[in-house]
Motif scaffolding. Sequence first.
Motif, PDB file in Angstrom:
ATOM      1  N   GLN A  66       0.827  -1.210   0.000  1.00 45.21           N
ATOM      2  CA  GLN A  66       0.000   0.000   0.000  1.00 45.21           C
ATOM      3  C   GLN A  66       0.862   1.261   0.000  1.00 45.21           C
ATOM      4  O   GLN A  66       0.599   2.215  -0.736  1.00 45.21           O
ATOM      5  CB  GLN A  66      -0.913  -0.009   1.223  1.00 45.21           C
ATOM      6  N   VAL A  67       1.934   1.239   0.795  1.00 45.38           N
ATOM      7  CA  VAL A  67       2.834   2.405   0.827  1.00 45.38           C
ATOM      8  C   VAL A  67       3.529   2.562  -0.515  1.00 45.38           C
ATOM      9  O   VAL A  67       3.699   3.671  -1.021  1.00 45.38           O
ATOM     10  CB  VAL A  67       3.850   2.250   1.965  1.00 45.38           C
ATOM     11  N   ALA A  68       3.950   1.432  -1.136  1.00 41.92           N
ATOM     12  CA  ALA A  68       4.606   1.516  -2.444  1.00 41.92           C
ATOM     13  C   ALA A  68       3.675   2.133  -3.478  1.00 41.92           C
ATOM     14  O   ALA A  68       4.094   2.964  -4.287  1.00 41.92           O
ATOM     15  CB  ALA A  68       5.058   0.122  -2.892  1.00 41.92           C
ATOM     16  N   LEU A  71       3.484   5.826  -3.048  1.00 40.21           N
ATOM     17  CA  LEU A  71       4.713   6.568  -3.343  1.00 40.21           C
ATOM     18  C   LEU A  71       5.051   6.596  -4.817  1.00 40.21           C
ATOM     19  O   LEU A  71       6.068   7.172  -5.196  1.00 40.21           O
ATOM     20  CB  LEU A  71       5.887   5.940  -2.578  1.00 40.21           C
ATOM     21  N   VAL A  72       4.222   5.968  -5.689  1.00 43.54           N
ATOM     22  CA  VAL A  72       4.574   5.917  -7.116  1.00 43.54           C
ATOM     23  C   VAL A  72       4.692   7.325  -7.680  1.00 43.54           C
ATOM     24  O   VAL A  72       5.723   7.718  -8.230  1.00 43.54           O
ATOM     25  CB  VAL A  72       3.529   5.097  -7.902  1.00 43.54           C
ATOM     26  N   ASN A  73       3.588   8.116  -7.561  1.00 41.17           N
ATOM     27  CA  ASN A  73       3.630   9.472  -8.139  1.00 41.17           C
ATOM     28  C   ASN A  73       4.617  10.395  -7.442  1.00 41.17           C
ATOM     29  O   ASN A  73       5.389  11.095  -8.112  1.00 41.17           O
ATOM     30  CB  ASN A  73       2.227  10.092  -8.101  1.00 41.17           C
ATOM     31  N   PRO A  74       4.641  10.439  -6.050  1.00 40.72           N
ATOM     32  CA  PRO A  74       5.650  11.302  -5.414  1.00 40.72           C
ATOM     33  C   PRO A  74       7.067  10.940  -5.810  1.00 40.72           C
ATOM     34  O   PRO A  74       7.894  11.804  -6.045  1.00 40.72           O
ATOM     35  CB  PRO A  74       5.387  11.071  -3.918  1.00 40.72           C
ATOM     36  N   LEU A  75       7.390   9.617  -5.890  1.00 43.39           N
ATOM     37  CA  LEU A  75       8.762   9.229  -6.258  1.00 43.39           C
ATOM     38  C   LEU A  75       9.019   9.504  -7.718  1.00 43.39           C
ATOM     39  O   LEU A  75      10.126   9.868  -8.099  1.00 43.39           O
ATOM     40  CB  LEU A  75       8.970   7.751  -5.934  1.00 43.39           C
ATOM     41  N   TYR A  76       7.997   9.334  -8.545  1.00 40.41           N
ATOM     42  CA  TYR A  76       8.168   9.604  -9.977  1.00 40.41           C
ATOM     43  C   TYR A  76       8.487  11.071 -10.213  1.00 40.41           C
ATOM     44  O   TYR A  76       9.351  11.407 -11.023  1.00 40.41           O
ATOM     45  CB  TYR A  76       6.890   9.205 -10.707  1.00 40.41           C
ATOM     46  N   TYR A  77       7.776  11.947  -9.490  1.00 41.41           N
ATOM     47  CA  TYR A  77       8.039  13.385  -9.630  1.00 41.41           C
ATOM     48  C   TYR A  77       9.052  13.885  -8.610  1.00 41.41           C
ATOM     49  O   TYR A  77       9.284  15.086  -8.489  1.00 41.41           O
ATOM     50  CB  TYR A  77       6.745  14.170  -9.464  1.00 41.41           C
ATOM     51  N   PRO A 151       9.524  -3.281  -4.281  1.00 42.87           N
ATOM     52  CA  PRO A 151       9.919  -2.275  -5.278  1.00 42.87           C
ATOM     53  C   PRO A 151       8.763  -1.316  -5.553  1.00 42.87           C
ATOM     54  O   PRO A 151       7.597  -1.653  -5.369  1.00 42.87           O
ATOM     55  CB  PRO A 151      10.267  -3.123  -6.514  1.00 42.87           C
ATOM     56  N   ILE A 152       9.117  -0.124  -5.991  1.00 46.85           N
ATOM     57  CA  ILE A 152       8.144   0.875  -6.453  1.00 46.85           C
ATOM     58  C   ILE A 152       8.316   0.998  -7.953  1.00 46.85           C
ATOM     59  O   ILE A 152       9.391   1.319  -8.444  1.00 46.85           O
ATOM     60  CB  ILE A 152       8.377   2.237  -5.771  1.00 46.85           C
ATOM     61  N   ARG A 153       7.252   0.721  -8.672  1.00 44.07           N
ATOM     62  CA  ARG A 153       7.317   0.710 -10.135  1.00 44.07           C
ATOM     63  C   ARG A 153       6.245   1.611 -10.709  1.00 44.07           C
ATOM     64  O   ARG A 153       5.202   1.829 -10.110  1.00 44.07           O
ATOM     65  CB  ARG A 153       7.107  -0.711 -10.681  1.00 44.07           C
ATOM     66  N   ILE A 154       6.550   2.109 -11.875  1.00 48.21           N
ATOM     67  CA  ILE A 154       5.533   2.737 -12.701  1.00 48.21           C
ATOM     68  C   ILE A 154       5.581   2.027 -14.041  1.00 48.21           C
ATOM     69  O   ILE A 154       6.532   2.148 -14.793  1.00 48.21           O
ATOM     70  CB  ILE A 154       5.743   4.261 -12.839  1.00 48.21           C
TER      71      ILE A 154
END
Length: 710
Positions: A66-68, A71-77, A151-154
């Motif tokens: 859920q945390v990953a 964090l997708v959009n915040p980490l992406y930007y 992992p955090i992926r887009i």
Amino acid sequence: MNLRFGLHARFIIGVMVALGVILCVVVVLLQRQAVMQREVIGLSRDSMHGLVSDRLRTRGQAAALQVADSLVNPLYYFDLDAIGVVVRGVLRQPDVSYVTVYDVRGNVIHDGSGDIATYGQAMQDPLAYEVVTARRTHVQSTDRVLDVSTPIRIGDQRLGGVRIGYSLSTIAADEAQAMAGMSGRLEEIGRRHTSWIAAAMALLVVLGVGVGLLVQRTLVRPIRQLAEAAREIETGNYTTALPETRRGDEVGDLVRAFGRMGQSIERQDRDMRRMAYTDPLTGLSNRLAFREILDQRLMHLGGAGHQLALLFADIDDFKRINDTLGHDVGDEVLVNFSHRISDAVQRLGGKDAVMARFGGDEFVVLIQSQAGREGEVRDLASRLAEALVSELHSPLMVQERPVFLGTSIGITLFPEDAASAAMLIKNGDIAMYQAKVAGKNCYRFYSRAMDQAVERRVRMEQDLRGAWERGELSLAYQPIYRMADSALMGVEALLRWQHPEQGAVAPSVFIDVAEQSGLIETIGPQVLRAACEDLRKWQRDFPAAAGMFVSVNVSPRQLRGGDLAEQVERQLEDVDLAPECLHIELTETAVIGDELRASALLSRLRNAGVKVWLDDFGTGFSGLSHLRRVPVDGVKIDRSFIADVLRDPDDLALTTAIIAMAHSLGITVIAEGVEKEGQFDILRERGCDLAQGYWLSHPVTAQDIEGLLT
């Protein structure tokens, strides 16, 4: 005298033999009782440890996923503020020892602290190697901590990951306390039954057998039943039947306590599932629940001839609400938005529609068509999107003041656009972004061309990183002249990008990419320093440059950063440039969006001697009255007014009014986009102070400016 071995002797011998047998039986029973106690304690300890460990592991994996996702959009930007909000929210959960967000190389991006002391450092702990190399959710543990990472992926691109550490010391202490209590209870029961058996030694074999049966019925059987119930609970069957008892002794207490423990675990499991699948603010389904629903729909539909439409809605400029009015107001706005969306979905989405809050200010809606009705879902999605855009654009009354927002909606279809849940969500996000690019407060259907546009933007962002260090970025300067005598007064610094493959990239394209990705926070200070160094060099080499100034554009993101004043003061000190020779240009919309914060920052700059200009004046939603509240030294009339000043009487009247109003407040007026002599003449007649534009001079290099000064 002859001794007879009579009945009395036989009775005594029989009693003695019976007592010996009973004594032997008692000894054996006591030994077996001790063994059973140890077995029960060991079995209970193992069952409880396994149950708690499995629950913690499951909780950790669900929380990490859920945390990953959050964090997708915040980490992406690369939005450290948004990442910090999510990380600190997790750190407030019980038993969480640490939360670390890292990039693909294992370097720390955020650890939840205010100053992020470990930012950019590689994770060096013994568990770090498996965390960085893991391709999916990974759980590992030591004696003191359970480490869950994912992992955090887009899409297929890995942006980094997040790891959450749960302390095992509290769990170990609870287990030890529970086992100590159970051991004490069992020992007490054992002592009591030992006294009963000792008293029963006065009875003969029948009483001993009866005592044995009593022990079997009152102690061994309930404990075995509890052990079986513990094994059922360990497998997840929280509704397993426990032995009913009205006994008031310790065994009865143990049975009832065990029943309460099972009910408590069942209730906690139910609450955890509800929390895991429900958004706490709006009460809607969350990202995890929506993903499961979407997977189920896609699996059940298959080739049934049904169609699905996924609407991905994002509130426009919602961050401005949190920044200006506070997060409490932002939460109230989100709740009101969710009610409006829910009402529209109930009216227009059909009986199978599903709505969820996807995270932050993002909402998703899933609608379904009937079998055999081709094209129905597209029309249904269009009507729903139009209704949402219209209704969500209406003002919200929050704290007795109207709040105007809009929404950008992306729509993707199944099976036309994608066949999997992940691709549908990705396509919806892409279409939503295209709606924002198209001007916001609208909706767009996904198309294959959007994928290409997103790929180009991602590639441009990657190429832009390090472009300054590689010498691809440079500054051009557009001269600014005084209209009264056409004297050169200063220059505006303009950023240019000469891509090694694509050639010259338009500033309107790559500046937007830098702004959205956060790269502008790195490029902006570099531009500021280079412009100050060039001006200082001209002042040293050319007497005509003694009174010149250089104006540098500052983006809204730099303004929101809060350290702009410190950057400017540091650059001026390093370059040894007089503060009055530097003019900072800010867009009107950026300043008006947060007047209190902007006023404090601009006041500090002006007190230091730096001039502040308001760029593109007249294009925002503010009035001239805002000039009284925002401390600026100059306003630049937007080129759209200058372009038609010779043909359109309204533009001329508005331009004249801006000049008069600004002069009445002691503010300098600069006209940009002067491309004709007639424009220059009429603006000079109206009293405009400064001008720049192609009729006066195109943007030129620093060497060309030196030629003008010569």
